[in-house]
Design an enzyme around this catalytic site. Structure first.
Site, PDB file in Angstrom:
ATOM      1  N   SER A 123      -5.399  26.491 -12.121  1.00  0.00           N
ATOM      2  CA  SER A 123      -5.584  25.294 -11.292  1.00  0.00           C
ATOM      3  C   SER A 123      -6.468  24.239 -11.945  1.00  0.00           C
ATOM      4  CB  SER A 123      -6.233  25.738  -9.983  1.00  0.00           C
ATOM      5  OG  SER A 123      -6.764  24.636  -9.289  1.00  0.00           O
ATOM      6  N   GLU A 125      -8.542  22.724 -10.382  1.00  0.00           N
ATOM      7  CA  GLU A 125      -9.859  22.906  -9.748  1.00  0.00           C
ATOM      8  C   GLU A 125     -10.839  23.529 -10.754  1.00  0.00           C
ATOM      9  OE1 GLU A 125     -10.645  21.798  -6.702  1.00  0.00           O
ATOM     10  OE2 GLU A 125     -12.542  22.830  -6.326  1.00  0.00           O
ATOM     11  N   TYR A 147     -13.739  29.179  -5.269  1.00  0.00           N
ATOM     12  CA  TYR A 147     -12.312  29.226  -5.636  1.00  0.00           C
ATOM     13  C   TYR A 147     -12.126  28.834  -7.103  1.00  0.00           C
ATOM     14  CZ  TYR A 147      -7.466  27.571  -6.048  1.00  0.00           C
ATOM     15  OH  TYR A 147      -6.170  27.344  -6.481  1.00  0.00           O
TER      16      TYR A 147
HETATM   17  P1  NAP Z   1      -0.234  29.032  -0.618  1.00  0.00           P
HETATM   18  O1  NAP Z   1       0.815  28.213   0.087  1.00  0.00           O
HETATM   19  O2  NAP Z   1      -1.566  29.187   0.001  1.00  0.00           O
HETATM   20  O3  NAP Z   1       0.395  30.484  -0.865  1.00  0.00           O
HETATM   21  C1  NAP Z   1      -0.405  31.566  -1.234  1.00  0.00           C
HETATM   22  C2  NAP Z   1       0.436  32.831  -1.180  1.00  0.00           C
HETATM   23  O4  NAP Z   1      -0.409  33.937  -1.548  1.00  0.00           O
HETATM   24  C3  NAP Z   1       0.998  33.162   0.207  1.00  0.00           C
HETATM   25  O5  NAP Z   1       2.315  33.650   0.051  1.00  0.00           O
HETATM   26  C4  NAP Z   1       0.073  34.264   0.682  1.00  0.00           C
HETATM   27  O6  NAP Z   1       0.663  35.147   1.610  1.00  0.00           O
HETATM   28  C5  NAP Z   1      -0.183  34.992  -0.630  1.00  0.00           C
HETATM   29  N1  NAP Z   1      -1.316  35.892  -0.576  1.00  0.00           N
HETATM   30  C6  NAP Z   1      -2.585  35.593  -0.253  1.00  0.00           C
HETATM   31  N2  NAP Z   1      -3.366  36.679  -0.322  1.00  0.00           N
HETATM   32  C7  NAP Z   1      -2.559  37.705  -0.700  1.00  0.00           C
HETATM   33  C8  NAP Z   1      -2.772  39.083  -0.937  1.00  0.00           C
HETATM   34  N3  NAP Z   1      -3.972  39.654  -0.800  1.00  0.00           N
HETATM   35  N4  NAP Z   1      -1.718  39.828  -1.329  1.00  0.00           N
HETATM   36  C9  NAP Z   1      -0.487  39.281  -1.473  1.00  0.00           C
HETATM   37  N5  NAP Z   1      -0.220  37.984  -1.247  1.00  0.00           N
HETATM   38  C10 NAP Z   1      -1.251  37.203  -0.866  1.00  0.00           C
HETATM   39  O7  NAP Z   1      -0.461  28.463  -2.089  1.00  0.00           O
HETATM   40  P2  NAP Z   1       0.452  27.491  -2.974  1.00  0.00           P
HETATM   41  O8  NAP Z   1       0.047  26.084  -2.714  1.00  0.00           O
HETATM   42  O9  NAP Z   1       1.861  27.907  -2.866  1.00  0.00           O
HETATM   43  O10 NAP Z   1      -0.108  27.827  -4.428  1.00  0.00           O
HETATM   44  C11 NAP Z   1       0.433  28.909  -5.183  1.00  0.00           C
HETATM   45  C12 NAP Z   1      -0.583  29.330  -6.233  1.00  0.00           C
HETATM   46  O11 NAP Z   1      -0.877  28.227  -7.087  1.00  0.00           O
HETATM   47  C13 NAP Z   1      -1.944  29.785  -5.692  1.00  0.00           C
HETATM   48  O12 NAP Z   1      -2.417  30.781  -6.550  1.00  0.00           O
HETATM   49  C14 NAP Z   1      -2.809  28.544  -5.795  1.00  0.00           C
HETATM   50  O13 NAP Z   1      -4.168  28.913  -5.877  1.00  0.00           O
HETATM   51  C15 NAP Z   1      -2.281  27.957  -7.093  1.00  0.00           C
HETATM   52  N6  NAP Z   1      -2.390  26.515  -7.228  1.00  0.00           N
HETATM   53  C16 NAP Z   1      -1.912  25.699  -6.261  1.00  0.00           C
HETATM   54  C17 NAP Z   1      -1.970  24.321  -6.436  1.00  0.00           C
HETATM   55  C18 NAP Z   1      -1.440  23.375  -5.383  1.00  0.00           C
HETATM   56  O14 NAP Z   1      -1.797  22.201  -5.441  1.00  0.00           O
HETATM   57  N7  NAP Z   1      -0.588  23.833  -4.476  1.00  0.00           N
HETATM   58  C19 NAP Z   1      -2.515  23.784  -7.628  1.00  0.00           C
HETATM   59  C20 NAP Z   1      -2.973  24.660  -8.608  1.00  0.00           C
HETATM   60  C21 NAP Z   1      -2.899  26.022  -8.409  1.00  0.00           C
HETATM   61  P3  NAP Z   1       0.579  34.886   3.221  1.00  0.00           P
HETATM   62  O15 NAP Z   1       1.742  33.993   3.529  1.00  0.00           O
HETATM   63  O16 NAP Z   1       0.700  36.258   3.750  1.00  0.00           O
HETATM   64  O17 NAP Z   1      -0.745  34.241   3.494  1.00  0.00           O
HETATM   65  N1  GDD Z   2      -8.511  19.863   3.137  1.00  0.00           N
HETATM   66  C1  GDD Z   2      -9.171  18.735   3.418  1.00  0.00           C
HETATM   67  N2  GDD Z   2      -9.426  18.400   4.714  1.00  0.00           N
HETATM   68  N3  GDD Z   2      -9.591  17.970   2.389  1.00  0.00           N
HETATM   69  C2  GDD Z   2     -10.238  16.816   2.682  1.00  0.00           C
HETATM   70  C3  GDD Z   2     -10.491  16.408   3.998  1.00  0.00           C
HETATM   71  C4  GDD Z   2     -10.074  17.243   5.076  1.00  0.00           C
HETATM   72  O1  GDD Z   2     -10.270  16.961   6.252  1.00  0.00           O
HETATM   73  N4  GDD Z   2     -11.137  15.210   3.950  1.00  0.00           N
HETATM   74  C5  GDD Z   2     -11.280  14.884   2.653  1.00  0.00           C
HETATM   75  N5  GDD Z   2     -10.738  15.866   1.884  1.00  0.00           N
HETATM   76  C6  GDD Z   2     -10.759  15.899   0.415  1.00  0.00           C
HETATM   77  C7  GDD Z   2     -11.406  17.176  -0.137  1.00  0.00           C
HETATM   78  O2  GDD Z   2     -12.823  17.073  -0.067  1.00  0.00           O
HETATM   79  C8  GDD Z   2     -10.852  17.161  -1.547  1.00  0.00           C
HETATM   80  O3  GDD Z   2     -11.633  16.338  -2.367  1.00  0.00           O
HETATM   81  C9  GDD Z   2      -9.464  16.509  -1.391  1.00  0.00           C
HETATM   82  O4  GDD Z   2      -9.441  15.930  -0.086  1.00  0.00           O
HETATM   83  C10 GDD Z   2      -8.294  17.465  -1.544  1.00  0.00           C
HETATM   84  O5  GDD Z   2      -8.514  18.596  -0.716  1.00  0.00           O
HETATM   85  P1  GDD Z   2      -7.361  19.706  -0.491  1.00  0.00           P
HETATM   86  O6  GDD Z   2      -6.107  19.061  -0.054  1.00  0.00           O
HETATM   87  O7  GDD Z   2      -7.940  20.755   0.397  1.00  0.00           O
HETATM   88  O8  GDD Z   2      -7.077  20.239  -1.966  1.00  0.00           O
HETATM   89  P2  GDD Z   2      -8.052  20.679  -3.156  1.00  0.00           P
HETATM   90  O9  GDD Z   2      -7.966  19.624  -4.214  1.00  0.00           O
HETATM   91  O10 GDD Z   2      -9.382  21.067  -2.680  1.00  0.00           O
HETATM   92  O11 GDD Z   2      -7.335  22.013  -3.664  1.00  0.00           O
HETATM   93  C11 GDD Z   2      -5.909  22.061  -3.873  1.00  0.00           C
HETATM   94  O12 GDD Z   2      -5.609  21.708  -5.194  1.00  0.00           O
HETATM   95  C12 GDD Z   2      -6.114  22.610  -6.199  1.00  0.00           C
HETATM   96  C13 GDD Z   2      -5.683  22.042  -7.552  1.00  0.00           C
HETATM   97  O13 GDD Z   2      -6.604  21.061  -7.954  1.00  0.00           O
HETATM   98  C14 GDD Z   2      -5.448  23.480  -3.521  1.00  0.00           C
HETATM   99  O14 GDD Z   2      -4.053  23.506  -3.509  1.00  0.00           O
HETATM  100  C15 GDD Z   2      -5.933  24.488  -4.547  1.00  0.00           C
HETATM  101  O15 GDD Z   2      -5.318  25.756  -4.294  1.00  0.00           O
HETATM  102  C16 GDD Z   2      -5.498  23.983  -5.937  1.00  0.00           C
HETATM  103  O16 GDD Z   2      -5.903  24.886  -6.936  1.00  0.00           O
END
Ligand code: NAP
Ligand code: GDD
Length: 330
Positions: A123, A125, A147
């Site tokens: 990520s 992050e 995280y």
């Molecule tokens: P998500 O929607 O939160 O999906 C997470 C998945 O992990 C869900 O299927 C969840 O299952 C499963 N899970 C959680 N704990 C588990 C456990 N103990 N055993 C087995 N499965 C488990 O996340 P996403 O947005 O699709 O992201 C996918 C991956 O990419 C994550 O690793 C996230 O950290 C990473 N990532 C995401 C982003 C982004 O912007 N979306 C960016 C960079 C990296 P349940 O449905 O049962 O909860």
């Molecule tokens: N969630 C949330 N809720 N975020 C808020 C809010 C609120 O009410 N108000 C402001 N924000 C700001 C957060 O402080 C952060 O700076 C930004 O919006 C994005 O927050 P999220 O959408 O929760 O995503 P994230 O950037 O913290 O994390 C996501 O992206 C990562 C990759 O950079 C997640 O998908 C992580 O799993 C992923 O790794």
């Protein structure tokens, strides 16, 4: 026919990746953890095409069994506690699932099928308090949340298994990617869901935290293609995937509210509850390596993405409201 095992298939990315691999003719095995109430919302439309395996990332025995049953060519580890804000109140759980369990997945593959190709969902992050703008594969990490710290572990253990055991293990450093299937607590979806409710007269305010944070937001459907491409190369490697644009939460609000003819300043309330103990102020990725080596590029722009999410939330919220009305009258 190639086979793939997806951990985290019920999540946003898992559902798009499963669709993508099914279209390519893969046999897709989906690992999901057992829950009292099944959670198939994102994969309902393809549920019958997937071979389901029960497993939990924290339970090595179940992962070994998942790899044994699926005998996969490719393993995608998308499972994680993925919500940054939840990682402060639950730092140990986040460490166990998002960090240490990556080793469980790698061990299961190493023990049962070391030739399988492995993808780790790393990520942006990890860049946290950024040391360089834009961020690329060589930018040093400075995580700002439990995280982010956990993801740094997951990234390095993946690199380490590649170097120690000659495994085909890749780490995709993906910047934020969103879609109509994004969890409701993440800021893009919270905003587009809020816009739909406000537009339909079901809500009159939207409570948010830091509006100045800037993110590089892309479309999840585009990003899963990059995961697959990484595993089709001759050599395993790590890649940044991003749009190379950054936008503030404020800009996100402008795009989403103005799309339905509203002004966000009339509805948004700053609530300290949503401000984080430590913030990642600015993310913007340089994905030139992925463009060059994988031939990957984004298809959906930021504005198209947010409008797509607003459209889908309007449809869903309207359908829910209609259903509630019918129930109230019956
Ligand atoms: P998500 O929607 O939160 O999906 C997470 C998945 O992990 C869900 O299927 C969840 O299952 C499963 N899970 C959680 N704990 C588990 C456990 N103990 N055993 C087995 N499965 C488990 O996340 P996403 O947005 O699709 O992201 C996918 C991956 O990419 C994550 O690793 C996230 O950290 C990473 N990532 C995401 C982003 C982004 O912007 N979306 C960016 C960079 C990296 P349940 O449905 O049962 O909860
Ligand atoms: N969630 C949330 N809720 N975020 C808020 C809010 C609120 O009410 N108000 C402001 N924000 C700001 C957060 O402080 C952060 O700076 C930004 O919006 C994005 O927050 P999220 O959408 O929760 O995503 P994230 O950037 O913290 O994390 C996501 O992206 C990562 C990759 O950079 C997640 O998908 C992580 O799993 C992923 O790794």
């Amino acid at each position: 026919m190639k086979s793939a095992l997806i951990a985290g298939i019920t999540g946003q990315d898992g559902s798009y990746l499963a669709e993508f691999l099914l279209d390519k003719g893969y046999k897709v095995y989906g690992m999901r953890r057992r829950t009292s109430t099944p959670n198939y919302e994102n994969v309902q439309h393809i549920k019958d095409q997937i071979e389901w395996i029960s497993g939990d990332l924290t339970d090595l025995a179940s992962l070994i069994e998942a790899v044994r049953i699926s005998d996969p060519d490719e393993v995608y580890n998308l499972a994680a506690q993925s919500y940054v804000a939840a990682s402060w109140p639950q730092p140990i759980l986040t460490g166990n699932i998002t960090a240490l369990s990556v080793t469980n997945m790698l061990e299961a593959v190493r023990i049962v099928k070391p030739t399988a190709r492995f993808y780790q969902a790393s990520s942006s992050e990890m860049f946290g308090k950024v040391m360089e703008i834009p961020q690329k594969e060589t930018t040093p990490f400075y995580p700002r949340s439990p995280y982010g710290v956990a993801k740094v572990y997951g990234h390095w253990i993946t690199v380490n298994y590649r170097e120690s055991f000659d495994m085909f293990a890749c780490s995709g450093i993906l910047f934020n990617h969103e879609s109509p299937r994004r969890g409701l607590e993440f800021v893009t979806r919270k905003v587009t869901d809020g816009v739909a409710r406000i537009k339909l007269g079901l809500q009159n305010e939207l409570r948010l935290g830091n509006l100045d944070a800037q993110r590089d937001w892309g479309f999840a459907g585009d990003y899963v293609k990059a995961m697959w491409l990484m595993l089709q190369q001759n050599e395993p490697d790590d890649y940044v995937i991003s749009t190379e644009e950054t936008h503030s939460v404020r800009e996100l609000l402008e795009v989403a509210f103005s799309y339905v003819g509203l002004n966000y300043t009339d509805y948004v309330v700053i609530d300290p509850k949503f401000v984080r103990p430590a913030e990642v102020d600015l993310l913007i990725g340089d994905c030139s390596k992925a463009k060059k080596k994988l031939g990957w590029k984004q298809e959906v722009s930021f504005v198209q993405l947010i409008r797509m999410m607003v459209d889908e939330d309007l449809k869903r919220v309207q359908a829910e409201a209609r259903y509630m009305n019918v129930m109230a009258l019956s």
